[in-house]
Design a protein around this motif. Structure first.
Motif, mmCIF file in Angstrom:
data_model
loop_
_atom_site.group_PDB
_atom_site.id
_atom_site.type_symbol
_atom_site.label_atom_id
_atom_site.label_comp_id
_atom_site.label_asym_id
_atom_site.label_seq_id
_atom_site.Cartn_x
_atom_site.Cartn_y
_atom_site.Cartn_z
ATOM 1 N N GLN A 153 0.243 50.914 -36.061
ATOM 2 C CA GLN A 153 1.312 50.620 -37.014
ATOM 3 C C GLN A 153 2.503 50.068 -36.255
ATOM 4 O OE1 GLN A 153 1.922 53.291 -40.238
ATOM 5 N NE2 GLN A 153 4.058 52.730 -40.558
ATOM 6 N N ALA A 154 2.864 48.830 -36.556
ATOM 7 C CA ALA A 154 3.967 48.162 -35.876
ATOM 8 C C ALA A 154 5.302 48.680 -36.398
ATOM 9 C CB ALA A 154 3.860 46.651 -36.076
ATOM 10 N N ALA A 155 6.358 48.309 -35.698
ATOM 11 C CA ALA A 155 7.693 48.777 -36.060
ATOM 12 C C ALA A 155 8.129 48.291 -37.431
ATOM 13 C CB ALA A 155 8.696 48.326 -35.000
ATOM 14 N N ASP A 156 7.570 47.165 -37.891
ATOM 15 C CA ASP A 156 7.928 46.644 -39.209
ATOM 16 C C ASP A 156 7.061 47.214 -40.328
ATOM 17 O OD1 ASP A 156 5.527 45.405 -38.736
ATOM 18 O OD2 ASP A 156 6.305 43.351 -38.801
ATOM 19 N N GLY A 157 6.216 48.177 -39.991
ATOM 20 C CA GLY A 157 5.393 48.842 -40.991
ATOM 21 C C GLY A 157 4.010 48.258 -41.172
ATOM 22 N N LYS A 158 3.737 47.087 -40.610
ATOM 23 C CA LYS A 158 2.416 46.483 -40.747
ATOM 24 C C LYS A 158 1.388 47.245 -39.923
ATOM 25 C CE LYS A 158 4.025 41.802 -41.742
ATOM 26 N NZ LYS A 158 4.040 40.380 -41.309
ATOM 27 N N ARG A 159 0.175 47.290 -40.447
ATOM 28 C CA ARG A 159 -0.897 48.027 -39.801
ATOM 29 C C ARG A 159 -1.962 47.060 -39.310
ATOM 30 N NH1 ARG A 159 -3.627 50.741 -43.392
ATOM 31 N NH2 ARG A 159 -4.268 52.519 -42.103
ATOM 32 N N TYR A 160 -2.429 47.313 -38.067
ATOM 33 C CA TYR A 160 -3.406 46.423 -37.430
ATOM 34 C C TYR A 160 -4.613 47.233 -36.958
ATOM 35 C CZ TYR A 160 0.485 43.090 -37.139
ATOM 36 O OH TYR A 160 1.531 42.248 -37.437
ATOM 37 N N LEU A 161 -5.796 46.741 -37.274
ATOM 38 C CA LEU A 161 -7.023 47.280 -36.696
ATOM 39 C C LEU A 161 -7.140 46.723 -35.282
ATOM 40 C CD1 LEU A 161 -9.820 48.700 -36.909
ATOM 41 C CD2 LEU A 161 -10.695 46.533 -37.830
ATOM 42 N N VAL A 162 -7.327 47.603 -34.305
ATOM 43 C CA VAL A 162 -7.417 47.178 -32.903
ATOM 44 C C VAL A 162 -8.807 47.541 -32.373
ATOM 45 C CG1 VAL A 162 -6.369 47.269 -30.620
ATOM 46 C CG2 VAL A 162 -4.955 47.674 -32.647
ATOM 47 N N LEU A 163 -9.545 46.527 -31.922
ATOM 48 C CA LEU A 163 -10.886 46.730 -31.369
ATOM 49 C C LEU A 163 -11.185 45.586 -30.402
ATOM 50 C CD1 LEU A 163 -12.109 44.398 -33.286
ATOM 51 C CD2 LEU A 163 -12.767 46.246 -34.784
ATOM 52 N N HIS A 164 -12.232 45.767 -29.593
ATOM 53 C CA HIS A 164 -12.550 44.722 -28.620
ATOM 54 C C HIS A 164 -13.096 43.478 -29.306
ATOM 55 C CE1 HIS A 164 -13.590 42.740 -24.927
ATOM 56 N NE2 HIS A 164 -14.866 42.671 -25.275
ATOM 57 N N GLY A 165 -14.111 43.643 -30.157
ATOM 58 C CA GLY A 165 -14.633 42.516 -30.915
ATOM 59 C C GLY A 165 -16.083 42.181 -30.660
ATOM 60 N N ASP A 166 -16.691 42.733 -29.614
ATOM 61 C CA ASP A 166 -18.094 42.411 -29.338
ATOM 62 C C ASP A 166 -19.015 42.927 -30.433
ATOM 63 O OD1 ASP A 166 -19.532 45.134 -27.896
ATOM 64 O OD2 ASP A 166 -17.358 45.067 -28.011
ATOM 65 N N GLU A 167 -18.506 43.860 -31.249
ATOM 66 C CA GLU A 167 -19.298 44.374 -32.366
ATOM 67 C C GLU A 167 -19.694 43.261 -33.334
ATOM 68 O OE1 GLU A 167 -16.238 45.232 -31.447
ATOM 69 O OE2 GLU A 167 -15.807 47.365 -31.768
ATOM 70 N N PHE A 168 -18.949 42.150 -33.314
ATOM 71 C CA PHE A 168 -19.178 41.056 -34.246
ATOM 72 C C PHE A 168 -19.739 39.819 -33.561
ATOM 73 C CE2 PHE A 168 -15.691 43.770 -35.527
ATOM 74 C CZ PHE A 168 -16.177 44.259 -36.734
ATOM 75 N N ASP A 169 -20.232 40.004 -32.342
ATOM 76 C CA ASP A 169 -20.883 38.937 -31.587
ATOM 77 C C ASP A 169 -22.388 39.160 -31.704
ATOM 78 O OD1 ASP A 169 -22.018 37.285 -29.642
ATOM 79 O OD2 ASP A 169 -20.318 37.510 -28.273
ATOM 80 N N VAL A 170 -23.053 38.330 -32.472
ATOM 81 C CA VAL A 170 -24.484 38.503 -32.745
ATOM 82 C C VAL A 170 -25.303 38.463 -31.465
ATOM 83 C CG1 VAL A 170 -26.485 37.524 -33.915
ATOM 84 C CG2 VAL A 170 -24.274 37.567 -35.068
ATOM 85 N N VAL A 171 -24.927 37.596 -30.525
ATOM 86 C CA VAL A 171 -25.681 37.476 -29.272
ATOM 87 C C VAL A 171 -25.602 38.769 -28.479
ATOM 88 C CG1 VAL A 171 -25.819 36.279 -27.061
ATOM 89 C CG2 VAL A 171 -25.418 34.973 -29.162
ATOM 90 N N VAL A 172 -24.402 39.339 -28.369
ATOM 91 C CA VAL A 172 -24.235 40.579 -27.614
ATOM 92 C C VAL A 172 -25.005 41.714 -28.266
ATOM 93 C CG1 VAL A 172 -22.564 42.338 -26.922
ATOM 94 C CG2 VAL A 172 -22.029 39.920 -26.595
ATOM 95 N N ARG A 173 -24.985 41.756 -29.585
ATOM 96 C CA ARG A 173 -25.606 42.877 -30.300
ATOM 97 C C ARG A 173 -27.122 42.778 -30.353
ATOM 98 N NH1 ARG A 173 -22.870 46.329 -33.517
ATOM 99 N NH2 ARG A 173 -24.656 46.478 -34.930
ATOM 100 N N HIS A 174 -27.664 41.546 -30.504
ATOM 101 C CA HIS A 174 -29.087 41.420 -30.813
ATOM 102 C C HIS A 174 -29.892 40.598 -29.807
ATOM 103 C CE1 HIS A 174 -28.229 43.320 -34.614
ATOM 104 N NE2 HIS A 174 -27.322 42.410 -34.893
ATOM 105 N N ALA A 175 -29.237 39.973 -28.853
ATOM 106 C CA ALA A 175 -29.973 39.177 -27.859
ATOM 107 C C ALA A 175 -29.302 39.361 -26.504
ATOM 108 C CB ALA A 175 -30.001 37.698 -28.273
ATOM 109 N N ARG A 176 -29.433 40.561 -25.952
ATOM 110 C CA ARG A 176 -28.724 40.898 -24.716
ATOM 111 C C ARG A 176 -29.095 39.963 -23.572
ATOM 112 N NH1 ARG A 176 -25.688 45.278 -22.836
ATOM 113 N NH2 ARG A 176 -25.191 45.455 -25.036
ATOM 114 N N PHE A 177 -30.360 39.512 -23.535
ATOM 115 C CA PHE A 177 -30.770 38.589 -22.469
ATOM 116 C C PHE A 177 -29.951 37.306 -22.526
ATOM 117 C CE2 PHE A 177 -33.296 34.821 -21.358
ATOM 118 C CZ PHE A 177 -33.455 35.051 -19.997
#
Length: 281
Positions: free
Chosen positions: A115-139
């Motif tokens: 939660q920022a000082a102005d009241g806005k809320r942000y989801l904070v994460l690395h992002g690899d969860e949404f990389d199809v290659v990282v998740r399903h094709a590790r090679f």
């Protein structure tokens, strides 16, 4: 802070967001990050993944003194009262087994809502969860990582030559990535998917890393923020005391400048933007 640091030159933020340092890689610009941390203070520092590059360390051990210096710098800040949150990424995924654990004052989390000082809320994460290659094709992910390493190797050789003739740093790998259609399309799709995840969490925005492409953009009412990296662009996100999110770029070592110069904050004007208020739907 060293005695040589000009106190007046230190910039103070409410929060700093840093990702993709890749300590353990020969391409990590740990010296630039140490310099950046010397001239930037914050109440909270959020490390958004891939701070340590476990993939490369498994292939061959490389841990120079400046990698130790980054760790020690962060630990000193934690001891002095800075809250430090570590959200692991895919390269340091071994830390995902320790959510809620504190290491030397550094707290490990899978993700967090900021939660920022102005009241806005942000989801904070690395992002690899949404990389199809990282998740399903590790090679393929490892293969792409090897190709990226090769491009970063070209960066090193090229910039040694550029420095000798007085030219500034320039990233071949970033130039190539932004001109390959598939890479550009991937970045765009990644931003859309991550923004949708923020919308699902009913927050105002998302702050992530992973793709090494710093940005602050509006995505249909969701503020998408990417902190970039410390192997190519040397970027971070700073939240000011009033909640403004700013893209920071650190390209030149302070040690290479004269004592009378201001810290080398070189982000282009378009990058240092005040997020406009998002009107309620």
């Amino acid at each position: 802070m060293s005695q040589d640091t000009n106190e007046a030159a230190v910039r103070r933020f409410r929060t700093l967001f840093i990702s993709d340092v890749h300590l353990g890689s020969k391409s990590a610009k740990a010296d630039h990050l140490i310099d950046f941390l010397r001239y930037h203070e914050a109440e909270t520092i959020v490390l958004i993944g891939d701070i340590v590059d476990g993939w490369r360390l498994k292939r061959s051990w490389y841990w120079p003194q400046d990698a130790n210096d980054v760790v020690q710098k962060l630990l000193r800040k934690a001891r002095k009262g800075t809250r430090i949150i570590y959200i692991p990424g895919n390269h340091d995924e071994f830390l995902r087994d320790f959510p809620g654990i504190h290491f030397g004052g550094i707290e490990v989390k899978t993700n967090t809502i900021h939660q920022a000082a102005d009241g806005k809320r942000y989801l904070v994460l690395h992002g690899d969860e949404f990389d199809v290659v990282v998740r399903h094709a590790r090679f393929l992910a490892y293969l792409g990582d090897w190709a990226y390493d090769a491009a970063l190797g070209i960066n090193i050789v090229l910039n040694v030559l550029r420095r000798r003739i007085g030219m500034p740093y320039w990233s071949f790998s970033a130039w190539a990535k932004h001109r390959v259609k598939q890479a550009v399309n991937f970045i765009g799709e990644f931003q859309k998917v991550v923004a949708e995840e923020a919308r699902r969490h009913e927050v105002d925005g998302v702050i992530c890393g992973h793709i090494h492409h710093a940005a602050i953009e509006d995505m249909d009412g969701i503020t998408y923020i990417n902190s970039g990296d410390w192997v190519e662009s040397c970027t971070a996100i700073g939240e000011t005391l009033d909640g403004e999110m700013t893209l920071l770029t650190w390209r030149v070592l302070r040690a290479e400048t004269t004592p009378t110069t201001t810290p080398p904050l070189l982000a282009p004007p378009v990058a240092q933007v005040k997020l406009r208020e998002v009107e309620a739907a």
